[in-house]
Design a protein around this motif. Structure first.
Motif, PDB file in Angstrom:
ATOM      1  N   GLY A  23       0.423  -1.703   0.119  1.00  0.00           N
ATOM      2  CA  GLY A  23      -0.299  -0.225  -0.300  1.00  0.00           C
ATOM      3  C   GLY A  23       0.391   0.859   0.139  1.00  0.00           C
ATOM      4  N   LEU A  24       2.195   1.633   0.059  1.00  0.00           N
ATOM      5  CA  LEU A  24       3.019   1.930  -0.301  1.00  0.00           C
ATOM      6  C   LEU A  24       3.933   1.974  -1.146  1.00  0.00           C
ATOM      7  CD1 LEU A  24       5.548   3.249   2.649  1.00  0.00           C
ATOM      8  CD2 LEU A  24       5.777   3.946   0.731  1.00  0.00           C
ATOM      9  N   GLY A  25       2.821   3.203  -2.287  1.00  0.00           N
ATOM     10  CA  GLY A  25       4.247   3.515  -3.374  1.00  0.00           C
ATOM     11  C   GLY A  25       4.688   4.598  -3.839  1.00  0.00           C
ATOM     12  N   PRO A  26       4.753   4.919  -5.158  1.00  0.00           N
ATOM     13  CA  PRO A  26       6.488   5.690  -4.857  1.00  0.00           C
ATOM     14  C   PRO A  26       5.997   6.886  -4.342  1.00  0.00           C
ATOM     15  CG  PRO A  26       5.697   4.679  -6.954  1.00  0.00           C
ATOM     16  CD  PRO A  26       5.020   4.792  -5.970  1.00  0.00           C
ATOM     17  N   LYS A  27       4.836   8.016  -5.138  1.00  0.00           N
ATOM     18  CA  LYS A  27       4.170   9.523  -3.983  1.00  0.00           C
ATOM     19  C   LYS A  27       4.218   9.493  -2.907  1.00  0.00           C
ATOM     20  CE  LYS A  27       1.810  10.276  -8.252  1.00  0.00           C
ATOM     21  NZ  LYS A  27      -0.044  11.107  -8.794  1.00  0.00           N
ATOM     22  N   MET A  28       3.046   8.312  -2.305  1.00  0.00           N
ATOM     23  CA  MET A  28       3.182   8.041  -0.278  1.00  0.00           C
ATOM     24  C   MET A  28       5.806   7.984  -0.126  1.00  0.00           C
ATOM     25  SD  MET A  28       1.886   8.180   1.683  1.00  0.00           S
ATOM     26  CE  MET A  28       0.125   7.688   1.757  1.00  0.00           C
ATOM     27  N   LEU A  29       5.875   7.588  -0.996  1.00  0.00           N
ATOM     28  CA  LEU A  29       7.519   7.548  -0.696  1.00  0.00           C
ATOM     29  C   LEU A  29       8.057   8.558  -0.511  1.00  0.00           C
ATOM     30  CD1 LEU A  29       9.947   5.747   0.280  1.00  0.00           C
ATOM     31  CD2 LEU A  29      10.516   4.973  -2.344  1.00  0.00           C
ATOM     32  N   ALA A  30       7.688   9.345  -1.767  1.00  0.00           N
ATOM     33  CA  ALA A  30       8.722  10.558  -1.758  1.00  0.00           C
ATOM     34  C   ALA A  30       7.943  11.510  -0.704  1.00  0.00           C
ATOM     35  CB  ALA A  30       8.177  11.448  -3.145  1.00  0.00           C
ATOM     36  N   LEU A  31       6.264  11.867   0.054  1.00  0.00           N
ATOM     37  CA  LEU A  31       6.328  12.538   0.595  1.00  0.00           C
ATOM     38  C   LEU A  31       6.810  11.633   2.315  1.00  0.00           C
ATOM     39  CD1 LEU A  31       3.698  14.595   1.136  1.00  0.00           C
ATOM     40  CD2 LEU A  31       2.131  12.446   1.725  1.00  0.00           C
ATOM     41  N   LEU A  32       6.935  10.336   2.382  1.00  0.00           N
ATOM     42  CA  LEU A  32       7.439   9.844   3.630  1.00  0.00           C
ATOM     43  C   LEU A  32       8.395  10.965   3.719  1.00  0.00           C
ATOM     44  CD1 LEU A  32       5.653   6.778   3.983  1.00  0.00           C
ATOM     45  CD2 LEU A  32       5.259   8.697   5.061  1.00  0.00           C
ATOM     46  N   GLN A  33       9.387  11.003   2.623  1.00  0.00           N
ATOM     47  CA  GLN A  33      10.506  10.559   2.862  1.00  0.00           C
ATOM     48  C   GLN A  33      11.125  12.734   3.332  1.00  0.00           C
ATOM     49  OE1 GLN A  33      11.688   9.811  -1.107  1.00  0.00           O
ATOM     50  NE2 GLN A  33      13.208   7.773  -0.547  1.00  0.00           N
ATOM     51  N   THR A  34       9.501  13.539   2.306  1.00  0.00           N
ATOM     52  CA  THR A  34       9.864  14.464   2.466  1.00  0.00           C
ATOM     53  C   THR A  34       9.950  14.870   4.185  1.00  0.00           C
ATOM     54  OG1 THR A  34       8.051  14.886   2.325  1.00  0.00           O
ATOM     55  CG2 THR A  34       9.176  15.336   0.444  1.00  0.00           C
ATOM     56  N   LEU A  35       8.920  14.233   5.502  1.00  0.00           N
ATOM     57  CA  LEU A  35       8.766  13.874   6.156  1.00  0.00           C
ATOM     58  C   LEU A  35       9.589  13.633   7.303  1.00  0.00           C
ATOM     59  CD1 LEU A  35       4.773  13.400   6.224  1.00  0.00           C
ATOM     60  CD2 LEU A  35       5.793  15.241   6.375  1.00  0.00           C
ATOM     61  N   GLY A  36      11.084  12.790   7.021  1.00  0.00           N
ATOM     62  CA  GLY A  36      12.182  12.455   7.471  1.00  0.00           C
ATOM     63  C   GLY A  36      11.122  10.909   7.813  1.00  0.00           C
ATOM     64  N   ILE A  37      11.144   9.920   6.601  1.00  0.00           N
ATOM     65  CA  ILE A  37      10.159   8.561   7.214  1.00  0.00           C
ATOM     66  C   ILE A  37      11.221   7.853   6.322  1.00  0.00           C
ATOM     67  CG2 ILE A  37       8.895   7.556   7.949  1.00  0.00           C
ATOM     68  CD1 ILE A  37       7.284   9.614   8.738  1.00  0.00           C
ATOM     69  N   THR A  38      12.356   7.254   7.137  1.00  0.00           N
ATOM     70  CA  THR A  38      12.925   6.165   5.955  1.00  0.00           C
ATOM     71  C   THR A  38      13.165   5.228   5.931  1.00  0.00           C
ATOM     72  OG1 THR A  38      15.064   7.118   7.066  1.00  0.00           O
ATOM     73  CG2 THR A  38      14.292   8.348   5.080  1.00  0.00           C
ATOM     74  N   ARG A  39      12.723   5.172   7.066  1.00  0.00           N
ATOM     75  CA  ARG A  39      13.257   3.728   8.223  1.00  0.00           C
ATOM     76  C   ARG A  39      11.821   2.742   8.477  1.00  0.00           C
ATOM     77  NH1 ARG A  39      17.866   1.654   8.595  1.00  0.00           N
ATOM     78  NH2 ARG A  39      17.346   0.533  10.821  1.00  0.00           N
ATOM     79  N   PHE A  40      12.147   1.426   8.789  1.00  0.00           N
ATOM     80  CA  PHE A  40      10.464   0.417   8.870  1.00  0.00           C
ATOM     81  C   PHE A  40      10.331   0.635  10.375  1.00  0.00           C
ATOM     82  CE2 PHE A  40      12.525  -2.696   5.572  1.00  0.00           C
ATOM     83  CZ  PHE A  40      11.327  -1.940   5.056  1.00  0.00           C
ATOM     84  N   ASP A  41      11.981   0.878  11.258  1.00  0.00           N
ATOM     85  CA  ASP A  41      11.562   0.884  12.779  1.00  0.00           C
ATOM     86  C   ASP A  41      11.064   2.648  13.633  1.00  0.00           C
ATOM     87  OD1 ASP A  41      13.867   2.291  11.890  1.00  0.00           O
ATOM     88  OD2 ASP A  41      14.965   1.885  13.881  1.00  0.00           O
ATOM     89  N   GLN A  42      11.114   3.769  12.398  1.00  0.00           N
ATOM     90  CA  GLN A  42       9.936   4.743  12.833  1.00  0.00           C
ATOM     91  C   GLN A  42       9.303   4.301  12.813  1.00  0.00           C
ATOM     92  OE1 GLN A  42      12.584   6.746   9.175  1.00  0.00           O
ATOM     93  NE2 GLN A  42      13.226   8.642  10.871  1.00  0.00           N
ATOM     94  N   ILE A  43       8.227   3.650  11.386  1.00  0.00           N
ATOM     95  CA  ILE A  43       6.514   3.350  11.442  1.00  0.00           C
ATOM     96  C   ILE A  43       6.892   2.387  11.996  1.00  0.00           C
ATOM     97  CG2 ILE A  43       5.418   2.336   9.604  1.00  0.00           C
ATOM     98  CD1 ILE A  43       7.227   3.286   7.559  1.00  0.00           C
ATOM     99  N   ALA A  44       7.402   1.450  12.703  1.00  0.00           N
ATOM    100  CA  ALA A  44       6.834   0.809  13.740  1.00  0.00           C
ATOM    101  C   ALA A  44       6.546   1.111  14.648  1.00  0.00           C
ATOM    102  CB  ALA A  44       8.098  -0.540  13.549  1.00  0.00           C
ATOM    103  N   GLY A  45       7.446   2.528  15.341  1.00  0.00           N
ATOM    104  CA  GLY A  45       7.033   3.034  16.761  1.00  0.00           C
ATOM    105  C   GLY A  45       5.968   3.728  16.690  1.00  0.00           C
ATOM    106  N   TRP A  46       5.284   4.263  15.927  1.00  0.00           N
ATOM    107  CA  TRP A  46       4.474   5.049  15.704  1.00  0.00           C
ATOM    108  C   TRP A  46       3.061   4.357  16.403  1.00  0.00           C
ATOM    109  CZ3 TRP A  46       3.047   5.166   9.218  1.00  0.00           C
ATOM    110  CH2 TRP A  46       3.989   6.155   9.310  1.00  0.00           C
ATOM    111  N   THR A  47       2.335   5.779  16.904  1.00  0.00           N
ATOM    112  CA  THR A  47       1.457   5.601  17.912  1.00  0.00           C
ATOM    113  C   THR A  47       0.064   5.728  17.175  1.00  0.00           C
ATOM    114  OG1 THR A  47       1.684   7.226  18.932  1.00  0.00           O
ATOM    115  CG2 THR A  47       2.548   5.571  20.053  1.00  0.00           C
ATOM    116  N   ASP A  48      -0.953   5.576  17.924  1.00  0.00           N
ATOM    117  CA  ASP A  48      -2.440   6.447  17.010  1.00  0.00           C
ATOM    118  C   ASP A  48      -2.472   7.816  16.869  1.00  0.00           C
ATOM    119  OD1 ASP A  48      -3.597   3.960  16.528  1.00  0.00           O
ATOM    120  OD2 ASP A  48      -4.837   4.001  18.289  1.00  0.00           O
ATOM    121  N   ALA A  49      -1.504   8.243  18.004  1.00  0.00           N
ATOM    122  CA  ALA A  49      -1.917   9.668  17.605  1.00  0.00           C
ATOM    123  C   ALA A  49      -0.873   9.704  16.900  1.00  0.00           C
ATOM    124  CB  ALA A  49      -1.034  10.268  19.281  1.00  0.00           C
ATOM    125  N   ASP A  50       0.743   9.077  16.374  1.00  0.00           N
ATOM    126  CA  ASP A  50       1.154   9.724  15.484  1.00  0.00           C
ATOM    127  C   ASP A  50       0.941   9.292  14.007  1.00  0.00           C
ATOM    128  OD1 ASP A  50       3.594  10.129  17.011  1.00  0.00           O
ATOM    129  OD2 ASP A  50       3.772   8.147  17.284  1.00  0.00           O
TER     130      ASP A  50
END
Length: 183
Positions: free
Chosen positions: A114-141
């Motif tokens: 469910g994560l395509g190239p446009k979403m990948l570019a958007l996440l990179q601009t937000l500083g999200i580049t690793r699986f462990d960053q996403i794995a640590g997200w809470t509901d508030a995040d």
């Protein structure tokens, strides 16, 4: 009177038809050009210059000043300058700090379903580049992220990115493939 001038009338009509035909045939054609300009007539220099401008880093970077002073003419504007300066200072003070870069190299986030190239570019601009960053997200995040995703809002929850990232960060591809399908 018309019987005597009919020959002149017919001659004038024929001449008019011939002139109209000549104007129609020759007047509708564009003038012949001996030279047709081409983009390449200028040579390769403009194209190289343009490519250099495209490849160059940005010429300037805007950093918000630490303190915003009211304009010099603020006293003559009935206090509007001070109000604008205070509001601008509040905006600068409330800016979120830029995201801290992830420790280590970037992961291939496209492995998350469910994560395509446009979403990948958007996440990179937000500083999200690793699986462990996403794995640590809470509901508030996730709620905060949804406000930044625009048309993609709700996608991280719907596609269960946090659990996918948790399995990919741990390296458990067997469990990932059992739950989400082949990588």
């Amino acid at each position: 009177m018309t019987e005597a001038n009919w020959l002149i009338f017919v001659a004038a009509l024929l001449i008019g038809i011939v002139v109209a035909y000549w104007v129609f045939v020759h007047g509708s054609k564009p003038a012949r050009r001996s030279h047709r300009p081409d983009v390449l007539d200028e040579g390769a220099a403009p194209a190289q210059r343009n490519q250099a401008l495209i490849d160059a880093p940005p010429a300037a970077r805007f950093d918000a000043p630490a303190h915003i002073d009211p304009p010099a003419m603020a006293g003559t504007m009935a206090g509007i300058g001070e109000v604008i300066a205070v509001a601008a200072q509040e905006e600068v003070d409330n800016l979120d700090p830029p995201p801290a870069p992830a420790i280590g190299g970037a992961d291939d986030l496209r492995r998350i379903k469910g994560l395509g190239p446009k979403m990948l570019a958007l996440l990179q601009t937000l500083g999200i580049t690793r699986f462990d960053q996403i794995a640590g997200w809470t509901d508030a995040d996730l709620d905060d992220l949804d406000t930044k995703l625009g048309a993609f809002a709700g996608r991280p929850r719907r596609d269960n990115w946090v659990e996918q990232a948790r399995l990919l960060a741990s390296g458990d591809t067997g469990a990932y493939e059992a739950k989400f399908g082949k990588l």
